[in-house]
Design an enzyme around this catalytic site. Structure first.
Site, PDB file in Angstrom:
ATOM      1  N   CYS A   1       0.847  -1.206   0.000  1.00 31.00           N
ATOM      2  CA  CYS A   1       0.000   0.000   0.000  1.00 31.00           C
ATOM      3  C   CYS A   1       0.882   1.257   0.000  1.00 31.00           C
ATOM      4  O   CYS A   1       1.590   1.504  -0.967  1.00 31.00           O
ATOM      5  CB  CYS A   1      -0.952  -0.066   1.190  1.00 31.00           C
ATOM      6  SG  CYS A   1      -2.371   1.019   1.019  1.00 31.00           S
TER       7      CYS A   1
ATOM      8  N   HIS B   1      -3.362  -5.932   0.725  1.00 30.67           N
ATOM      9  CA  HIS B   1      -2.709  -6.163   2.012  1.00 30.67           C
ATOM     10  C   HIS B   1      -2.611  -7.639   2.379  1.00 30.67           C
ATOM     11  O   HIS B   1      -3.542  -8.178   2.977  1.00 30.67           O
ATOM     12  CB  HIS B   1      -3.516  -5.457   3.120  1.00 30.67           C
ATOM     13  CG  HIS B   1      -3.432  -3.971   3.062  1.00 30.67           C
ATOM     14  ND1 HIS B   1      -2.505  -3.246   3.776  1.00 30.67           N
ATOM     15  CD2 HIS B   1      -4.154  -3.057   2.369  1.00 30.67           C
ATOM     16  CE1 HIS B   1      -2.659  -1.952   3.537  1.00 30.67           C
ATOM     17  NE2 HIS B   1      -3.651  -1.809   2.678  1.00 30.67           N
TER      18      HIS B   1
ATOM     19  N   GLU C   1      -0.828  -8.804   4.749  1.00 28.47           N
ATOM     20  CA  GLU C   1      -0.715  -8.889   6.218  1.00 28.47           C
ATOM     21  C   GLU C   1      -2.084  -8.807   6.895  1.00 28.47           C
ATOM     22  O   GLU C   1      -2.197  -9.131   8.074  1.00 28.47           O
ATOM     23  CB  GLU C   1       0.230  -7.780   6.733  1.00 28.47           C
ATOM     24  CG  GLU C   1      -0.369  -6.387   6.903  1.00 28.47           C
ATOM     25  CD  GLU C   1      -0.558  -5.613   5.602  1.00 28.47           C
ATOM     26  OE1 GLU C   1      -0.384  -6.201   4.518  1.00 28.47           O
ATOM     27  OE2 GLU C   1      -0.909  -4.421   5.665  1.00 28.47           O
TER      28      GLU C   1
END
Lengths: 228, 83
Positions: free
Chosen positions: A86, A194, A196
């Site tokens: 990002c 994302h 994560e």
């Protein structure tokens, strides 16, 4: 394997990244403030999402010119893994570590939802554990994720297999549906979605875990070879 | 000290969704004659004068003020000294 999660003023996915590596993957990780940092002892560098410096001037531009990026550049030049997610992706393009640029979403709106991605290249240290063409689900959360590059750059990206992830249903207007690319050497990955935030079923998807596992697996194998 | 003005604009061929939206709003306000809007940035710098001023400002633009991948820039140096 020891990871550094670089924290800039305005980073806001640093804890998510730390959680994924430390508590889900059970590897070593430190949150490293961008000033007075020494990255020499780390095996992998993670640039998290957020709004470093409030997106002043351009997203990622101010962070890209900070001192810590000199060390990130050196780390990358040694062939060690660097992952920017990002805002981290925006910082990597602004720093010139990855080609192209991230622009305002075509729709102008901030988007925050899950997207399906295609693993276009599974021959990288980040994606070795996925199947080529596999569909994975990662959340996106960005207002400026519209990847842009000129035709010559796009041709180079394709020729070198640098396009690692692409959107199945392009949400933001990205050139060639691009969601994530590596540098030519393949050790620096930037992506808007994302991974994560997709490491546990509780979060809606655990598809991102394999990305981190792939990095660790590669590191284990290569450090084993180095140490024999 | 010299006053330096930097204009940063998106390159031709780079889509400007913000400009497109502004154009649509102008059209809906009755300004049908507006065919295109491109949004850019305007920056004022006060810089210590020196023999390499113009070169230095171009370096600033290349390194930080503009992103050469997507943006063009134009620099104006004011002749008069700023007190």
């Amino acid at each position: 394997m020891k990871f550094a999660v670089i924290v800039f003023p305005g980073s806001n996915c640093d804890r998510d990244m730390y959680h994924a590596v430390k508590e889900v993957l059970h590897e070593e990780a430190d949150l490293v403030w961008y000033q007075n940092s020494n990255l020499e002892s780390y095996d992998g560098i993670l640039l998290p999402g957020g709004f470093s410096y409030g997106d002043y001037l351009r997203s990622g531009a101010i962070a890209a010119s900070s001192d810590v990026m000199v060390q990130v550049r050196e780390h990358a030049a040694k062939g060690k893994p660097v992952l920017g997610v990002c805002n981290g992706f925006q910082i990597l393009t602004e720093a010139g570590l990855l080609p192209g640029s991230l622009m305002r979403n075509k729709t102008l709106s901030f988007m925050c939802h899950q997207e399906e991605l295609i693993v276009d290249n599974n021959e990288t240290i980040f994606t070795a554990g996925y199947e080529k063409g596999e569909i994975v689900r990662f959340p996106i959360a960005h207002g400026e994720g519209n990847y842009f590059c000129d035709q010559a750059t796009l041709a180079t990206l394709k020729a070198n297999n640098q396009i690692v992830f692409s959107y199945r249903n392009n949400p933001n207007g990205s050139t060639a549906n691009i969601a994530g690319i590596t540098n030519k050497q393949g050790n620096v990955l930037g992506m808007m979605p994302h991974p994560e935030r997709a490491v546990e079923a509780l979060l809606g998807s655990a598809d991102g875990l394999m990305l981190f596992q792939s990095i660790v697996q590669n590191w284990r194998e290569s450090s084993y070879v180095t140490n024999v | 000290m010299r006053k330096v003005t930097v204009f940063v604009t998106l390159k031709q061929g780079v889509l400007d969704p913000q400009g497109k939206q502004i154009q649509a709003s102008l059209n809906s306000l009755g300004f049908q004659e507006v065919e295109e809007v491109r949004v850019g940035k305007y920056m004022e710098l006060t810089v210590e004068d020196g023999p390499n001023l113009a070169v230095r400002v171009h370096e600033m633009c290349e390194k930080l003020l503009a992103n050469p991948v997507i943006e063009d820039y134009r620099v104006e140096l004011e002749e008069a000294e700023v007190l």
